[in-house]
Write a protein that holds these residues in place. Structure first.
Motif, PDB file in Angstrom:
ATOM      1  N   PHE A 135      -5.040   2.932   6.835  1.00 27.20           N
ATOM      2  CA  PHE A 135      -5.316   2.134   8.017  1.00 27.20           C
ATOM      3  C   PHE A 135      -6.656   2.480   8.673  1.00 27.20           C
ATOM      4  N   ILE A 136      -7.127   3.702   8.539  1.00 26.62           N
ATOM      5  CA  ILE A 136      -8.398   4.131   9.114  1.00 26.62           C
ATOM      6  C   ILE A 136      -9.203   4.777   7.987  1.00 26.62           C
ATOM      7  N   PRO A 137      -9.941   3.963   7.229  1.00 22.10           N
ATOM      8  CA  PRO A 137     -10.614   4.448   6.011  1.00 22.10           C
ATOM      9  C   PRO A 137     -11.608   5.579   6.213  1.00 22.10           C
ATOM     10  N   ILE A 138     -12.115   5.792   7.416  1.00 22.83           N
ATOM     11  CA  ILE A 138     -13.065   6.885   7.626  1.00 22.83           C
ATOM     12  C   ILE A 138     -12.425   8.232   7.276  1.00 22.83           C
ATOM     13  N   PHE A 139     -11.106   8.345   7.431  1.00 26.23           N
ATOM     14  CA  PHE A 139     -10.410   9.592   7.088  1.00 26.23           C
ATOM     15  C   PHE A 139     -10.426   9.848   5.586  1.00 26.23           C
ATOM     16  N   GLU A 140     -10.609   8.813   4.805  1.00 30.52           N
ATOM     17  CA  GLU A 140     -10.657   8.983   3.349  1.00 30.52           C
ATOM     18  C   GLU A 140     -12.070   9.325   2.873  1.00 30.52           C
ATOM     19  N   TRP A 141     -13.078   8.600   3.377  1.00 32.95           N
ATOM     20  CA  TRP A 141     -14.418   8.797   2.833  1.00 32.95           C
ATOM     21  C   TRP A 141     -15.219   9.886   3.536  1.00 32.95           C
ATOM     22  N   PRO A 165       0.801  -1.222   0.000  1.00 34.49           N
ATOM     23  CA  PRO A 165       0.000   0.000   0.000  1.00 34.49           C
ATOM     24  C   PRO A 165       0.834   1.273   0.000  1.00 34.49           C
ATOM     25  N   PHE A 166       2.077   1.171   0.426  1.00 34.43           N
ATOM     26  CA  PHE A 166       2.913   2.363   0.524  1.00 34.43           C
ATOM     27  C   PHE A 166       3.537   2.754  -0.815  1.00 34.43           C
ATOM     28  N   GLU A 185       5.320  11.134  -2.311  1.00 33.89           N
ATOM     29  CA  GLU A 185       4.631  12.213  -1.601  1.00 33.89           C
ATOM     30  C   GLU A 185       5.580  12.892  -0.614  1.00 33.89           C
ATOM     31  N   LYS A 186       5.201  14.089  -0.220  1.00 35.06           N
ATOM     32  CA  LYS A 186       5.933  14.771   0.837  1.00 35.06           C
ATOM     33  C   LYS A 186       5.645  14.066   2.160  1.00 35.06           C
ATOM     34  N   PRO A 187       6.476  14.253   3.174  1.00 29.36           N
ATOM     35  CA  PRO A 187       6.284  13.532   4.440  1.00 29.36           C
ATOM     36  C   PRO A 187       4.893  13.700   5.045  1.00 29.36           C
ATOM     37  N   LEU A 188       4.339  14.910   5.018  1.00 27.36           N
ATOM     38  CA  LEU A 188       3.006  15.133   5.570  1.00 27.36           C
ATOM     39  C   LEU A 188       1.952  14.407   4.736  1.00 27.36           C
ATOM     40  N   GLY A 189       2.139  14.366   3.434  1.00 30.91           N
ATOM     41  CA  GLY A 189       1.236  13.641   2.544  1.00 30.91           C
ATOM     42  C   GLY A 189       1.286  12.145   2.792  1.00 30.91           C
ATOM     43  N   ARG A 190       2.481  11.621   3.098  1.00 36.66           N
ATOM     44  CA  ARG A 190       2.635  10.206   3.418  1.00 36.66           C
ATOM     45  C   ARG A 190       1.865   9.843   4.687  1.00 36.66           C
ATOM     46  N   VAL A 191       1.990  10.696   5.694  1.00 34.63           N
ATOM     47  CA  VAL A 191       1.297  10.441   6.958  1.00 34.63           C
ATOM     48  C   VAL A 191      -0.218  10.445   6.725  1.00 34.63           C
TER      49      VAL A 191
END
Length: 155
Positions: free
Chosen positions: A57-63, A37-38, A44-50
């Protein structure tokens, strides 16, 4: 009448054996992240990677940022439908396992909330199962009786 057979030998070269740590790391990565997945955000920039890692790992942050009010009415209807089935089912399965019905309610509500946060499919219903309730009751009955030791049985 001698036979004139030529023997050709081919050698096979093997890679040097890898160390335990390298092999273990590779095996863990293949077990837990077979699709790497990585790979999608290595540039990406470090903040984008995080951010992408949290979304993986926590899909609610995406949808959740893309969630619309139009979709919520259908989700509410689906939630009411599933709840109308899951609550009586959770209560009856708790009775199968000889535990209080309120624990059956927890077993049908809490997994759904956890799956909404950590799950990534909107087509999955999560809840208790009759088979697991019977298996749980049978296993616990060998250790404690619900009539003789109710506190130990619940724990």
């Amino acid at each position: 009448m001698g036979s004139n057979i030529k023997s050709n030998f081919h050698t096979v070269s093997f890679a040097a054996p890898r160390g335990f740590a390298t092999t273990f790391k590779s095996d863990l990565k293949e077990t837990f992240f077979p699709d790497d997945p990585f790979k999608q955000f290595k540039k990406e920039k470090p903040l984008g990677r995080v951010k992408k890692a949290f979304q993986y790992f926590i899909p609610i942050f995406e949808w959740l940022p893309k969630y619309s009010l139009r979709v919520s009415q259908f989700d509410l209807l689906a939630g009411i439908t599933i709840t109308s089935l899951a609550i009586p089912q959770g209560i009856s399965f708790a009775k199968l396992a000889d535990i209080p019905p309120v624990i059956g309610l927890y077993s049908c509500v809490v997994p759904s909330i956890v799956y909404a946060i950590f799950g990534d499919s909107k087509y999955v219903a999560v809840g208790t199962l009759g088979t697991s309730s019977l298996l749980l009751a049978e296993t616990i009955n060998k250790v404690a009786s619900p009539e003789a030791q109710p506190a130990l049985y619940l724990h």
